[in-house]
Design a protein around this motif. Sequence first.
Motif, short mmCIF file in Angstrom:
data_model
loop_
_atom_site.label_atom_id
_atom_site.label_comp_id
_atom_site.label_asym_id
_atom_site.label_seq_id
_atom_site.Cartn_x
_atom_site.Cartn_y
_atom_site.Cartn_z
N GLU A 168 80.19 60.58 14.45
CA GLU A 168 80.23 59.35 15.25
C GLU A 168 79.50 58.22 14.54
O GLU A 168 79.91 57.06 14.61
N GLY A 169 78.37 58.53 13.91
CA GLY A 169 77.61 57.47 13.25
C GLY A 169 76.31 58.00 12.68
O GLY A 169 75.96 59.18 12.84
N ARG A 170 75.61 57.12 12.01
CA ARG A 170 74.32 57.44 11.42
C ARG A 170 73.20 57.01 12.36
O ARG A 170 73.17 55.86 12.81
N ALA A 171 72.31 57.95 12.69
CA ALA A 171 71.18 57.63 13.56
C ALA A 171 70.33 56.56 12.89
O ALA A 171 69.87 56.73 11.77
N ALA A 172 70.12 55.44 13.60
CA ALA A 172 69.47 54.29 12.99
C ALA A 172 68.09 54.00 13.57
O ALA A 172 67.15 53.69 12.82
N VAL A 173 67.96 54.07 14.90
CA VAL A 173 66.74 53.60 15.56
C VAL A 173 66.39 54.51 16.73
O VAL A 173 67.27 54.92 17.49
N ILE A 174 65.09 54.81 16.86
CA ILE A 174 64.59 55.43 18.08
C ILE A 174 64.28 54.29 19.05
O ILE A 174 63.51 53.39 18.73
N SER A 175 64.89 54.34 20.24
CA SER A 175 64.71 53.25 21.20
C SER A 175 63.81 53.62 22.38
O SER A 175 63.39 52.75 23.13
N TRP A 176 63.54 54.92 22.53
CA TRP A 176 62.70 55.38 23.63
C TRP A 176 62.14 56.74 23.27
O TRP A 176 62.84 57.53 22.65
N PRO A 177 60.88 57.03 23.61
CA PRO A 177 59.90 56.23 24.37
C PRO A 177 59.34 55.08 23.54
O PRO A 177 59.51 55.03 22.32
N LEU A 178 58.67 54.16 24.25
CA LEU A 178 58.22 52.93 23.61
C LEU A 178 57.26 53.19 22.46
O LEU A 178 57.27 52.45 21.47
N ASN A 179 56.45 54.23 22.57
CA ASN A 179 55.47 54.48 21.50
C ASN A 179 56.10 55.11 20.26
O ASN A 179 55.41 55.34 19.28
N ARG A 180 57.41 55.37 20.30
CA ARG A 180 58.09 55.94 19.14
C ARG A 180 59.21 55.03 18.60
O ARG A 180 59.98 55.45 17.74
N ILE A 181 59.28 53.82 19.10
CA ILE A 181 60.33 52.91 18.64
C ILE A 181 60.19 52.68 17.14
O ILE A 181 59.09 52.42 16.62
N GLY A 182 61.30 52.80 16.43
CA GLY A 182 61.27 52.56 14.99
C GLY A 182 62.53 53.10 14.32
O GLY A 182 63.38 53.73 14.96
N GLY A 183 62.65 52.84 13.03
CA GLY A 183 63.82 53.27 12.27
C GLY A 183 63.77 54.76 11.96
O GLY A 183 62.72 55.40 12.01
N ILE A 184 64.93 55.31 11.63
CA ILE A 184 65.07 56.72 11.27
C ILE A 184 65.42 56.79 9.79
O ILE A 184 66.48 56.32 9.37
#
Length: 237
Positions: free
Chosen positions: A206-222
């Motif tokens: 389906e696609g390449r995992a790009a960003v963690i969006s939740w939880p807030l303390n883990r938001i960031g790129g993959i």
Amino acid sequence: MSHASDPAATPDRPRKHRNPVWASIREILIIVIAALVISLVVKTFFFRAFYIPSGSMEQTLQVDDRIFANLMAPGLFDLERGDVVVFRDELGWLPPVAAAPSNPVRDFFTFVGLSPDPSNQHLIKRVIGMPGDTVECCSANGKLTVNGVEITESYIYPGDNPSDIKFSKLVPEGKVWVMGDHRGASADSRYHEDIQDGFVDISSIEGRAAVISWPLNRIGGISGHDEVFANVPAAVK
């Protein structure tokens, strides 16, 4: 006062005043409709939400993390070794799941692409071998090799071996070899050699995992950890 500059207003037909309540409602409706259209376009062509149901990708991804996957890879953007990808379970790696009870709010957010769709079976793993690559485990040093070159996998779950299962695979055209970062808790390509020799169709991705969006303390790129594969030679086509 002259009404020459306002053809809609005459002494017999005074200018109508706009209803502020209706004007506000109309503006809100326009904004909501525009937001829905944008969300549907994004969901269809650019990004889609998924959630992580297991620990197979720890420490990179944790159970119940929410992520957004870039739907333009593969496609406009090429896949590369190390990419974390979401793919449809078209080969039956996962057991069937019961349908979740309907929830109007959740269904709405799923429809616009802001929430994962629990009715679809997906997996998320890291691409280790691309078409034409030879992936083997393990070397005399206990490491995976890709095209004869040892790789030091910095993303592996602490304490795990690169693999406790020996294998040697030449990846066919149109397929990839995938593994979880938590090697001791990931039923990945190694465990499905009875189904298409463990390979995943690129067309299922389906696609390449790009960003963690939740939880807030883990938001960031993959990260795809390009450095791990930097010395691996090109695949034999």
